[in-house]
Design a protein around this motif. Structure first.
Motif, PDB file in Angstrom:
ATOM      1  N   LEU A   1      64.483  49.987  55.654  1.00  0.00           N
ATOM      2  CA  LEU A   1      64.319  50.560  54.307  1.00  0.00           C
ATOM      3  C   LEU A   1      63.107  49.997  53.575  1.00  0.00           C
TER       4      LEU A   1
ATOM      5  N   CYS B   1      54.752  50.909  56.626  1.00  0.00           N
ATOM      6  CA  CYS B   1      55.347  50.800  55.291  1.00  0.00           C
ATOM      7  C   CYS B   1      54.350  50.144  54.337  1.00  0.00           C
TER       8      CYS B   1
ATOM      9  N   ARG C   1      60.628  50.757  58.763  1.00  0.00           N
ATOM     10  CA  ARG C   1      61.276  51.919  58.162  1.00  0.00           C
ATOM     11  C   ARG C   1      62.791  51.846  58.319  1.00  0.00           C
TER      12      ARG C   1
ATOM     13  N   ASP D   1      61.323  53.347  52.884  1.00  0.00           N
ATOM     14  CA  ASP D   1      62.131  54.397  52.242  1.00  0.00           C
ATOM     15  C   ASP D   1      63.274  53.741  51.478  1.00  0.00           C
TER      16      ASP D   1
ATOM     17  N   ALA E   1      57.481  57.253  62.243  1.00  0.00           N
ATOM     18  CA  ALA E   1      57.429  56.417  61.046  1.00  0.00           C
ATOM     19  C   ALA E   1      56.022  55.880  60.817  1.00  0.00           C
TER      20      ALA E   1
END
Length: 348
Positions: free
Chosen positions: A17, A251, A14, A20, A248
């Motif tokens: 990136l 991902c 996280r 996100d 978090a």
């Protein structure tokens, strides 16, 4: 606090990136501290994996970022606004570290200084390829073998001295421009090593001073001092924890390009990459393959096969992939094709 391996991987991904995405090129470069960029295609893919909606031309034409020799004497892409202070931090160290190699290539101190003066006359208002620079230097009395490593080391020296940086590529050829013409911003933090340590931790989530030293190439003692100057929390095992979100989630699957910063940011990669598969990612010679990320771990490698009609993104997983991972990779391949402006399909 004590965090599980899965939690550490989630925080790191996280922070990078990878869960996100950012909206523009400079936001990616700023958020991950620096993107390794000795390969322009790989640097583009690093930005694609951390953004949404951008295209390869968006990366290529952006003057908000710049490439020069910084961490570990290697080309990195950073925000143009940070170019000068990062150059002041790394440039003198890199120039001194490369002195022996320059000497063996016939690039004496005197010759290098003469070349810098010639480059100041050659480059204003221009973006020149390496061959154009070699030709211009020859016209001024400095003859270099274009097939040797001498031109590359001379250009790196000029960059480390703060004279030039990489410009936009001319096709597959890099160009070089005056640093003063690429950016006029010149803001140096009071403590650049501490500022870089803060940016590193923001980008890499959970890491040690040893990791910071391995990533940056700065002396370990200096890195420890920079960490000591920050307000950090312990995450167990001597880790330092920045202000990264602790909740978090994992991902989604990602296709990472070669030399991706997610792997290069840590001295010990065992948490991210099974040591048994390490040679499939790094076979030697400094090459880091394009990799497949699933749940924060490297789950395979990938490459492309191009035909006139489409591009096949060929994934070679280390083990069987779940249906959800395959679905996520299909979305990644669609975005990869959109980013490059070509039809792409997933092949496993």
């Amino acid at each position: 606090m004590t965090l599980s391996d899965n939690h550490i991987r989630a925080v790191r991904a996280r922070a990078q990136l990878l869960g996100d995405p950012a909206a523009d090129v400079v936001s990616v470069a700023r958020s991950v501290a620096a993107i390794q960029a000795q390969s322009s295609p790989a640097a583009r893919l690093a930005i694609r994996a951390r953004s949404r909606g951008l295209t390869a031309p968006d990366v290529d034409v952006s003057r908000a970022v710049a490439r020069t020799w910084l961490m570990r004497k290697t080309l990195h892409l950073v925000p143009s606004a940070d170019l000068r202070w990062l150059n002041r931090l790394f440039g003198p160290r890199n120039a001194q570290a490369g002195r022996g190699r320059r000497g063996r290539l016939g690039l004496t101190d005197g010759l290098c200084e003469r070349a810098l003066r010639l480059l100041q006359d050659l480059l204003p208002g221009k973006a020149l390829t390496r061959q154009e620079i070699v030709d211009g230097l020859a016209a001024g009395g400095i003859v270099l073998d274009a097939k040797s490593q001498a031109p590359a080391h001379l250009l790196a020296y000029a960059a480390n001295r703060g004279l030039l940086c990489r410009g936009q590529d001319a096709g597959s050829e890099p160009t070089y421009v005056l640093l003063d013409e690429w950016t006029t911003e010149d803001t140096t933090p009071d403590e650049p090593e501490t500022e870089l340590a803060q940016r590193y931790l923001t980008a890499y989530g959970i890491a040690t001073a040893e990791d910071f030293s391995a990533w940056s190439g700065l002396p370990l003692g200096l890195c420890r001092k920079a960490f000591d100057a920050l307000d950090l929390a312990s995450a167990g095992g001597g880790f330092a924890l920045s202000e990264t979100e602790l909740s978090a989630p994992p991902c989604p699957p990602r296709l990472l390009g070669a030399f991706d910063t997610y792997l290069l940011g840590y001295r010990d990669r065992d948490l991210l990459l099974d040591p048994a598969e390490a040679k499939r990612v790094n076979a030697g010679g400094g090459m880091i393959a394009s990799t497949v990320l699933v749940d924060g771990r490297i789950a395979g490698t990938w490459h492309t096969k191009r035909t006139a009609k489409q591009t096949k993104v060929v994934v070679e997983p280390f083990a069987s992939l779940s249906r959800s991972a395959i679905s996520g990779l299909e979305s990644e391949v669609d975005d990869y094709g959109r980013f490059l402006g070509e039809a792409a399909v997933l092949v496993i």
